[in-house]
Design a protein around this motif. Sequence first.
Motif, PDB file in Angstrom:
ATOM      1  N   ARG A   1       0.974  -7.377  10.602  1.00 27.67           N
ATOM      2  CA  ARG A   1       1.967  -7.041  11.626  1.00 27.67           C
ATOM      3  C   ARG A   1       3.255  -6.504  11.000  1.00 27.67           C
ATOM      4  NH1 ARG A   1       4.842 -11.371  15.802  1.00 27.67           N
ATOM      5  NH2 ARG A   1       6.623 -10.034  16.333  1.00 27.67           N
ATOM      6  N   ILE A   2       3.692  -7.135   9.910  1.00 29.48           N
ATOM      7  CA  ILE A   2       4.918  -6.698   9.236  1.00 29.48           C
ATOM      8  C   ILE A   2       4.723  -5.301   8.654  1.00 29.48           C
ATOM      9  CG2 ILE A   2       6.558  -7.226   7.393  1.00 29.48           C
ATOM     10  CD1 ILE A   2       6.642  -9.196   9.710  1.00 29.48           C
ATOM     11  N   ALA A   3       3.584  -5.084   7.983  1.00 32.39           N
ATOM     12  CA  ALA A   3       3.316  -3.775   7.381  1.00 32.39           C
ATOM     13  C   ALA A   3       3.281  -2.681   8.439  1.00 32.39           C
ATOM     14  CB  ALA A   3       1.990  -3.825   6.625  1.00 32.39           C
ATOM     15  N   GLU A   4       2.666  -2.985   9.569  1.00 34.92           N
ATOM     16  CA  GLU A   4       2.577  -1.993  10.640  1.00 34.92           C
ATOM     17  C   GLU A   4       3.957  -1.652  11.191  1.00 34.92           C
ATOM     18  OE1 GLU A   4       0.423  -1.473  15.022  1.00 34.92           O
ATOM     19  OE2 GLU A   4      -0.093  -3.178  13.720  1.00 34.92           O
ATOM     20  N   GLU A   5       4.783  -2.660  11.421  1.00 38.39           N
ATOM     21  CA  GLU A   5       6.121  -2.402  11.954  1.00 38.39           C
ATOM     22  C   GLU A   5       6.982  -1.633  10.954  1.00 38.39           C
ATOM     23  OE1 GLU A   5       8.436  -5.161  14.122  1.00 38.39           O
ATOM     24  OE2 GLU A   5       6.726  -6.406  14.682  1.00 38.39           O
ATOM     25  N   GLU A   6       6.816  -1.947   9.653  1.00 41.23           N
ATOM     26  CA  GLU A   6       7.606  -1.231   8.645  1.00 41.23           C
ATOM     27  C   GLU A   6       7.286   0.251   8.634  1.00 41.23           C
ATOM     28  OE1 GLU A   6       9.032  -2.775   4.760  1.00 41.23           O
ATOM     29  OE2 GLU A   6       7.302  -4.116   5.001  1.00 41.23           O
ATOM     30  N   ARG A   7       6.025   0.603   8.928  1.00 42.15           N
ATOM     31  CA  ARG A   7       5.619   2.011   8.898  1.00 42.15           C
ATOM     32  C   ARG A   7       5.931   2.743  10.195  1.00 42.15           C
ATOM     33  NH1 ARG A   7       1.271  -0.341   6.262  1.00 42.15           N
ATOM     34  NH2 ARG A   7       0.044  -0.358   8.189  1.00 42.15           N
ATOM     35  N   THR A   8       6.331   2.014  11.206  1.00 43.25           N
ATOM     36  CA  THR A   8       6.653   2.643  12.496  1.00 43.25           C
ATOM     37  C   THR A   8       8.004   3.350  12.399  1.00 43.25           C
ATOM     38  OG1 THR A   8       5.443   0.920  13.681  1.00 43.25           O
ATOM     39  CG2 THR A   8       7.018   2.238  14.951  1.00 43.25           C
ATOM     40  N   PRO A   9       8.069   4.660  12.696  1.00 45.97           N
ATOM     41  CA  PRO A   9       9.340   5.387  12.621  1.00 45.97           C
ATOM     42  C   PRO A   9      10.411   4.739  13.501  1.00 45.97           C
ATOM     43  CG  PRO A   9       7.498   6.921  12.849  1.00 45.97           C
ATOM     44  CD  PRO A   9       6.929   5.545  13.060  1.00 45.97           C
ATOM     45  N   GLY A  10      11.586   4.575  12.953  1.00 43.71           N
ATOM     46  CA  GLY A  10      12.693   3.998  13.702  1.00 43.71           C
ATOM     47  C   GLY A  10      12.592   2.506  13.914  1.00 43.71           C
ATOM     48  N   SER A  11      11.687   1.832  13.213  1.00 47.44           N
ATOM     49  CA  SER A  11      11.484   0.397  13.401  1.00 47.44           C
ATOM     50  C   SER A  11      12.749  -0.386  13.041  1.00 47.44           C
ATOM     51  CB  SER A  11      10.317  -0.074  12.534  1.00 47.44           C
ATOM     52  OG  SER A  11      10.336  -1.476  12.378  1.00 47.44           O
ATOM     53  N   ALA A  12      13.132  -1.301  13.956  1.00 50.05           N
ATOM     54  CA  ALA A  12      14.295  -2.152  13.682  1.00 50.05           C
ATOM     55  C   ALA A  12      14.022  -3.069  12.501  1.00 50.05           C
ATOM     56  CB  ALA A  12      14.631  -2.974  14.923  1.00 50.05           C
ATOM     57  N   LEU A  13      12.779  -3.545  12.379  1.00 52.91           N
ATOM     58  CA  LEU A  13      12.423  -4.432  11.272  1.00 52.91           C
ATOM     59  C   LEU A  13      12.531  -3.702   9.939  1.00 52.91           C
ATOM     60  CD1 LEU A  13      11.338  -7.195  10.354  1.00 52.91           C
ATOM     61  CD2 LEU A  13       9.032  -6.272  10.598  1.00 52.91           C
ATOM     62  N   ALA A  14      12.036  -2.447   9.905  1.00 53.42           N
ATOM     63  CA  ALA A  14      12.119  -1.663   8.673  1.00 53.42           C
ATOM     64  C   ALA A  14      13.575  -1.437   8.285  1.00 53.42           C
ATOM     65  CB  ALA A  14      11.395  -0.335   8.839  1.00 53.42           C
ATOM     66  N   GLY A  15      14.421  -1.150   9.267  1.00 53.13           N
ATOM     67  CA  GLY A  15      15.832  -0.952   8.986  1.00 53.13           C
ATOM     68  C   GLY A  15      16.493  -2.208   8.461  1.00 53.13           C
TER      69      GLY A  15
ATOM     70  N   GLY B   1      -2.846  -3.932   4.917  1.00 48.10           N
ATOM     71  CA  GLY B   1      -2.695  -2.768   5.774  1.00 48.10           C
ATOM     72  C   GLY B   1      -2.637  -1.488   4.961  1.00 48.10           C
ATOM     73  N   ALA B   2      -2.923  -0.376   5.622  1.00 48.28           N
ATOM     74  CA  ALA B   2      -2.939   0.926   4.950  1.00 48.28           C
ATOM     75  C   ALA B   2      -1.546   1.258   4.451  1.00 48.28           C
ATOM     76  CB  ALA B   2      -3.421   1.997   5.924  1.00 48.28           C
ATOM     77  N   GLY B   3      -1.528   1.953   3.354  1.00 47.48           N
ATOM     78  CA  GLY B   3      -0.234   2.375   2.810  1.00 47.48           C
ATOM     79  C   GLY B   3       0.280   1.471   1.726  1.00 47.48           C
ATOM     80  N   GLY B   4      -0.002   0.179   1.814  1.00 50.27           N
ATOM     81  CA  GLY B   4       0.373  -0.760   0.778  1.00 50.27           C
ATOM     82  C   GLY B   4       1.842  -0.672   0.413  1.00 50.27           C
ATOM     83  N   HIS B   5       2.117  -0.931  -0.881  1.00 49.55           N
ATOM     84  CA  HIS B   5       3.497  -0.876  -1.356  1.00 49.55           C
ATOM     85  C   HIS B   5       3.979   0.558  -1.580  1.00 49.55           C
ATOM     86  CE1 HIS B   5       4.150  -5.093  -1.879  1.00 49.55           C
ATOM     87  NE2 HIS B   5       3.156  -5.231  -2.732  1.00 49.55           N
ATOM     88  N   ALA B   6       3.036   1.505  -1.607  1.00 48.98           N
ATOM     89  CA  ALA B   6       3.383   2.849  -2.057  1.00 48.98           C
ATOM     90  C   ALA B   6       4.524   3.455  -1.250  1.00 48.98           C
ATOM     91  CB  ALA B   6       2.153   3.747  -1.997  1.00 48.98           C
ATOM     92  N   ASP B   7       4.534   3.210   0.064  1.00 47.14           N
ATOM     93  CA  ASP B   7       5.560   3.807   0.896  1.00 47.14           C
ATOM     94  C   ASP B   7       6.599   2.789   1.354  1.00 47.14           C
ATOM     95  OD1 ASP B   7       3.881   2.393   2.468  1.00 47.14           O
ATOM     96  OD2 ASP B   7       3.570   3.934   4.003  1.00 47.14           O
ATOM     97  N   ARG B   8       6.643   1.630   0.687  1.00 49.43           N
ATOM     98  CA  ARG B   8       7.611   0.597   1.051  1.00 49.43           C
ATOM     99  C   ARG B   8       8.371   0.170  -0.194  1.00 49.43           C
ATOM    100  NH1 ARG B   8       4.749  -4.100   3.885  1.00 49.43           N
ATOM    101  NH2 ARG B   8       3.034  -3.653   2.484  1.00 49.43           N
ATOM    102  N   ARG B   9       9.672   0.125  -0.059  1.00 50.83           N
ATOM    103  CA  ARG B   9      10.523  -0.190  -1.208  1.00 50.83           C
ATOM    104  C   ARG B   9      10.213  -1.586  -1.737  1.00 50.83           C
ATOM    105  NH1 ARG B   9      16.279  -1.654   0.284  1.00 50.83           N
ATOM    106  NH2 ARG B   9      16.794  -3.086  -1.406  1.00 50.83           N
ATOM    107  N   THR B  10      10.101  -1.692  -3.067  1.00 52.70           N
ATOM    108  CA  THR B  10       9.830  -2.969  -3.721  1.00 52.70           C
ATOM    109  C   THR B  10      10.710  -3.074  -4.958  1.00 52.70           C
ATOM    110  OG1 THR B  10       7.523  -2.887  -2.984  1.00 52.70           O
ATOM    111  CG2 THR B  10       8.064  -4.452  -4.738  1.00 52.70           C
ATOM    112  N   ASP B  11      11.713  -3.928  -4.886  1.00 51.15           N
ATOM    113  CA  ASP B  11      12.593  -4.137  -6.045  1.00 51.15           C
ATOM    114  C   ASP B  11      12.029  -5.196  -6.985  1.00 51.15           C
ATOM    115  OD1 ASP B  11      14.783  -2.373  -5.116  1.00 51.15           O
ATOM    116  OD2 ASP B  11      14.898  -3.833  -3.489  1.00 51.15           O
ATOM    117  N   LEU B  12      11.330  -6.171  -6.411  1.00 45.35           N
ATOM    118  CA  LEU B  12      10.726  -7.250  -7.204  1.00 45.35           C
ATOM    119  C   LEU B  12       9.343  -7.532  -6.641  1.00 45.35           C
ATOM    120  CD1 LEU B  12      10.874  -9.591  -9.295  1.00 45.35           C
ATOM    121  CD2 LEU B  12      11.975 -10.971  -7.527  1.00 45.35           C
TER     122      LEU B  12
END
Length: 437
Positions: free
Chosen positions: A268-282, A298-309
């Motif tokens: 659920r978190i991964a899906e919301e993060e990939r949703t354009p304009g998502s409040a959770l992603a922001g 979920g599809a996309g994995g870490h590749a399109d999500r910022r990971t500092d640690l």
Amino acid sequence: MGQTFTGLLKAVRARAASAGGPGQPVPAAAAALRLCGDYLGSLPGAGPREDGARTRLVVAVGALTSACSPGAEGLFDALLRTARCALDTGGAPEARFALALATEATGMRERSKGAWRLRGHALDALGRRDEAVRAYERHLTLQQNPGSAQEIIRRTETLRDLRRLLEDAAGLVPDGEDAARLRALYDAPADRARAGFADVVRRRSAEGGGLGDPAVRDLTASYAAFRRLLDRDRTADPLLGGTEPAGVPALRRLVEGRSVCVVAEAARIAEEERTPGSALAGMIDGYDVVVRCDEPRGAGGHADRRTDLHAVTLRGDTPWDGPAWDHRAGTRLVFGDPLSDWRRTLRARLVPGAQDRVGDASLRRPLTDPALIGESGWSARTTTAFTVLRLLDFLDTAGRLDLVGFGLPGQLLPPERAWVTAHATHEDVTDLRTELR
């Protein structure tokens, strides 16, 4: 093995007893025979325990005994071979035996770089570090190819760093006896050095203000660095592809005064993060440090999500399977035991360029390590998310520490959830956010 050992011991003792007469071995050979007899005679019971390394050592002793015969050749090489086998076997008696053999070898050939290297390794194994440094330095003066000496250069630098760490730690304790104990640990075997330093840290923590006392925190950090150097030389493993090793101080600096969120790897978190304009992603993107764990869902994995640690825990008989090693992360923490599996995993799975820093051995088991949290009772199946959360909470330097998505079912084990509930300052079900500080 028992009969072979008994026969070898009798032969060595008989030859050593008669050494020195007409036609008998030269002085170096006679000395080697006596050393072999003393070592074999010191072993408990009817013979050595049956393992591969000890068997190879006994075979090497037999070959060395043959090389001590009048007119035989290869005594020097046999000395070095037996000393190497003794060091490979491990244990204090074997290290002392290796040192005695290496000392004979340097006496036979004063300019043998191999003999001086072995002598340094034996002294090092016995915790006689000042003497080891001198032996290593003698090896380096004889070594004509600097490229072949990198291992010894790294080890010598590590030993000097160990002394500096102990001197710095001694300056943090007001008790003269504890300061003297810390300095004395430089010339102690590794297991005794670990235990002695840990004892001082425990006593200072109990007598002082705990981790709220800056001196105690600095002393604990010094102990973690000391432990790391005992486990591994100071220079990064060349197989890490240029990645910089990071210990407790580096992790503290990464999060100090900053806002940190640990994000659940729920679908659920991964899906919301990939949703354009998502409040959770922001919301997640608004944190200074974003922490993710294990394999992304979920599809996309870490590749399109910022990971500092990125944190991962090694589990099972194939500890290098599973995690998203190739996804970009500023710092990667790898939790796991035993140390041999942990090292093997880093060599086998770290992808050059996929991270700038990787946690060193001092960060591989923070929950149970007395140099860090040192708590008992946590399961071997403790989730990676809770391990990294507990570590960051313990370091107590983040300006803000939140969990995102961990209110969802199945993200934490019941004891972990109970700990979070007890320590949370606020939980916002709407934002799926739990504030710890």
